[in-house]
Design an enzyme around this catalytic site. Structure first.
Site: not given
Length: 210
Positions: A120, A138
């Site tokens: 991420k 996320d």
């Protein structure tokens, strides 16, 4: 997933959040990397409070090395996992200073080699920092994508893979930000505001939250 459904979701999110962007404050790509590493298990607001002071002194990897791990830990101690974050950031600064002439690499694979940088974080740096196609996932993007039936994947990497197949690359980073805004303001984890959601026909909340 039909093209019509994907188009409606993208269009409605653009209407709701036409200027969605990261809420982390930074002035260069190295500061963005620091802020994203600090944001793990912390809110953007908490991180911005810390970096408001920190970034007066830290603008490049050498600045972190001059500061040292103990002082960095003291500066970020209000954030969760601050000791691990300080340790990783010092290691990152050492690697960038030694192997990349103080510059943050724009390669996803190279970013993943840095301590404390997962998929991420790497996607955020590539997309937000270097304006290259990326779709960071996320907790908000993960939740919303599954609730809207955009993905049934059970990992952030799987959801990112599915979203990249559905939407064109030039829309990925904007959709990332808009899905985050939507997740924070409307499709919240607890007590989502379903009465103002523009996607009731797509909602798979009960199934996706299992």
């Amino acid at each position: 997933m039909t093209g019509k459904k994907a188009h409606k979701i993208a269009a409605e999110l653009e209407k709701l959040f036409p200027v969605a962007k990261t809420e982390l404050n930074f002035q260069n790509i190295f500061q963005l990397l620091v802020a994203v590493v600090l944001s793990a298990q912390s809110t953007d607001r908490q991180v911005n409070k810390v970096t408001e002071k920190l970034f007066l002194f830290v603008k490049e990897p050498r600045d972190l090395l001059d500061m040292g791990e103990e002082e960095l830990s003291r500066q970020i101690r209000s954030l969760g996992l601050y000791r691990n974050k300080a340790r990783n950031l010092i290691k990152i600064a050492e690697i960038l200073d030694r192997e990349y002439h103080g510059q943050v690499p724009d390669s996803f694979a190279e970013l993943l080699k840095l301590p404390g940088v997962g998929p991420k974080t790497a996607e955020v740096i590539v997309g937000v920092g270097f304006n290259k196609p990326s779709f960071p996932v996320d907790t908000h993007v993960f939740r919303v994508a599954r609730r809207l039936g955009l993905s049934k994947a059970r990992t952030p990497e799987g959801v990112s893979f599915d979203l990249k197949k559905i939407f064109p690359p030039n829309s990925w980073i904007d959709l990332h930000h808009r899905l985050i805004f939507f997740g924070r303001r409307i499709c919240k984890a607890q007590k989502p505001s379903c009465n103002i959601c523009p996607f009731p026909e797509f909602c798979q909340k009960e199934e996706s939250d299992v």
